[in-house]
Design a protein around this motif. Sequence first.
Motif, short mmCIF file in Angstrom:
data_model
loop_
_atom_site.label_atom_id
_atom_site.label_comp_id
_atom_site.label_asym_id
_atom_site.label_seq_id
_atom_site.Cartn_x
_atom_site.Cartn_y
_atom_site.Cartn_z
N MET A 1 0.85 -1.16 0.00
CA MET A 1 0.00 0.00 0.00
C MET A 1 0.90 1.23 0.00
SD MET A 1 -2.99 0.96 2.73
CE MET A 1 -2.41 2.28 3.76
N GLY A 2 0.59 2.21 -0.79
CA GLY A 2 1.31 3.46 -0.83
C GLY A 2 0.33 4.61 -0.71
N LEU A 3 0.69 5.64 0.04
CA LEU A 3 -0.22 6.76 0.31
C LEU A 3 0.43 8.08 -0.04
CD1 LEU A 3 -2.71 8.10 1.67
CD2 LEU A 3 -1.54 7.81 3.85
N ASP A 4 -0.26 8.90 -0.82
CA ASP A 4 0.15 10.28 -1.10
C ASP A 4 -0.61 11.17 -0.14
OD1 ASP A 4 0.23 12.94 -2.07
OD2 ASP A 4 0.64 12.22 -4.09
N LEU A 5 0.09 11.76 0.81
CA LEU A 5 -0.56 12.54 1.86
C LEU A 5 -1.14 13.86 1.36
CD1 LEU A 5 2.03 11.90 4.67
CD2 LEU A 5 -0.22 10.87 4.42
N LEU A 6 -0.70 14.31 0.22
CA LEU A 6 -1.22 15.57 -0.31
C LEU A 6 -2.60 15.40 -0.95
CD1 LEU A 6 2.06 16.98 -1.89
CD2 LEU A 6 1.06 17.52 0.34
N THR A 7 -2.85 14.22 -1.52
CA THR A 7 -4.11 13.99 -2.25
C THR A 7 -5.00 12.92 -1.63
OG1 THR A 7 -3.14 12.30 -3.67
CG2 THR A 7 -2.94 14.61 -4.41
N ASP A 8 -4.50 12.19 -0.64
CA ASP A 8 -5.18 11.02 -0.06
C ASP A 8 -5.32 9.89 -1.08
OD1 ASP A 8 -5.38 11.83 2.54
OD2 ASP A 8 -7.46 12.50 2.40
N GLU A 9 -4.60 9.98 -2.19
CA GLU A 9 -4.60 8.90 -3.16
C GLU A 9 -3.74 7.77 -2.63
OE1 GLU A 9 -3.27 8.02 -7.73
OE2 GLU A 9 -3.84 10.05 -7.18
N VAL A 10 -4.22 6.56 -2.81
CA VAL A 10 -3.54 5.38 -2.28
C VAL A 10 -3.33 4.37 -3.40
CG1 VAL A 10 -3.74 3.44 -0.68
CG2 VAL A 10 -4.63 5.67 -0.03
N TYR A 11 -2.18 3.72 -3.38
CA TYR A 11 -1.97 2.57 -4.25
C TYR A 11 -2.20 1.34 -3.40
CZ TYR A 11 0.25 -1.28 -6.60
OH TYR A 11 0.50 -2.51 -7.17
N PHE A 12 -3.25 0.59 -3.70
CA PHE A 12 -3.50 -0.68 -3.05
C PHE A 12 -2.99 -1.77 -3.99
CE2 PHE A 12 -7.14 1.87 -1.33
CZ PHE A 12 -6.74 1.85 0.00
N SER A 13 -2.03 -2.53 -3.53
CA SER A 13 -1.47 -3.58 -4.37
C SER A 13 -2.51 -4.68 -4.61
CB SER A 13 -0.23 -4.19 -3.71
OG SER A 13 -0.61 -4.96 -2.58
N PRO A 14 -2.34 -5.46 -5.67
CA PRO A 14 -3.24 -6.59 -5.89
C PRO A 14 -3.27 -7.55 -4.69
CG PRO A 14 -1.99 -6.15 -7.88
CD PRO A 14 -1.42 -5.26 -6.80
N ARG A 15 -2.12 -7.74 -4.03
CA ARG A 15 -2.07 -8.62 -2.86
C ARG A 15 -2.91 -8.03 -1.72
NH1 ARG A 15 0.07 -9.24 1.90
NH2 ARG A 15 1.02 -11.12 2.70
N TRP A 16 -2.80 -6.72 -1.48
CA TRP A 16 -3.57 -6.07 -0.42
C TRP A 16 -5.06 -6.24 -0.69
CZ3 TRP A 16 -7.25 -2.38 0.45
CH2 TRP A 16 -7.35 -1.87 1.74
N LYS A 17 -5.47 -5.99 -1.93
CA LYS A 17 -6.88 -6.13 -2.28
C LYS A 17 -7.36 -7.56 -2.08
CE LYS A 17 -6.66 -2.39 -5.60
NZ LYS A 17 -6.62 -2.02 -7.01
N SER A 18 -6.53 -8.52 -2.47
CA SER A 18 -6.93 -9.92 -2.35
C SER A 18 -7.06 -10.35 -0.89
CB SER A 18 -5.96 -10.83 -3.11
OG SER A 18 -4.72 -10.92 -2.43
N MET A 19 -6.29 -9.75 0.01
CA MET A 19 -6.43 -10.08 1.44
C MET A 19 -7.83 -9.75 1.94
SD MET A 19 -2.84 -9.04 3.33
CE MET A 19 -3.23 -7.32 3.35
N LEU A 20 -8.47 -8.79 1.29
CA LEU A 20 -9.83 -8.39 1.68
C LEU A 20 -10.89 -8.89 0.71
CD1 LEU A 20 -9.08 -4.74 2.85
CD2 LEU A 20 -9.31 -6.81 4.24
N GLY A 21 -10.50 -9.78 -0.21
CA GLY A 21 -11.46 -10.40 -1.11
C GLY A 21 -11.78 -9.63 -2.37
N TYR A 22 -11.00 -8.61 -2.68
CA TYR A 22 -11.27 -7.77 -3.85
C TYR A 22 -10.30 -8.06 -4.99
CZ TYR A 22 -14.35 -5.19 -0.79
OH TYR A 22 -15.36 -4.85 0.07
N LYS A 23 -10.77 -7.75 -6.18
CA LYS A 23 -9.94 -7.85 -7.38
C LYS A 23 -9.56 -6.45 -7.85
CE LYS A 23 -12.22 -12.05 -8.85
NZ LYS A 23 -13.14 -12.65 -9.80
N GLU A 24 -8.61 -6.40 -8.76
CA GLU A 24 -8.19 -5.13 -9.35
C GLU A 24 -9.41 -4.41 -9.92
OE1 GLU A 24 -5.36 -2.43 -9.63
OE2 GLU A 24 -4.92 -4.46 -8.94
N GLY A 25 -9.52 -3.12 -9.64
CA GLY A 25 -10.62 -2.32 -10.18
C GLY A 25 -11.86 -2.26 -9.31
N GLU A 26 -11.89 -3.04 -8.22
CA GLU A 26 -13.08 -3.03 -7.36
C GLU A 26 -13.01 -1.98 -6.26
OE1 GLU A 26 -15.35 -7.01 -6.93
OE2 GLU A 26 -13.23 -7.48 -6.57
#
Length: 109
Positions: A1-26
């Motif tokens: 996971m990566g976070l840009d504190l200026l915009t609150d934009e986050v990069y959620f890796s495919p692995r991070w999403k899958s830990m919570l049951g989500y796929k890319e784009g969800e």
Amino acid sequence: MGLDLLTDEVYFSPRWKSMLGYKEGELRNHFSEWETRLHPDDRERALMTVRDYFDGRTSEYELEHRLQHKDGFFRWILARGAVVETYPENPIGCWARTWTLRNESALRN
């Protein structure tokens, strides 16, 4: 996971999403996606941990907390992170490694 504190934009890796049951784009790439999935009992502590770290009150970011999985159950997550960029003395980016520790349904059985 990566976070840009200026915009609150986050990069959620495919692995991070899958830990919570989500796929890319969800999930949107926004801090609120993490925040809205926090367990109610962990919310205040989790947000304070993030704030304290970025405000310089703690030198390390480590947070054990629960996030809601797509199936509705909560998973215990361990997140550790570090500031990766500052401008000029304010952090503007962060990365975190996360691990699934256990889920509440397993704890009930």
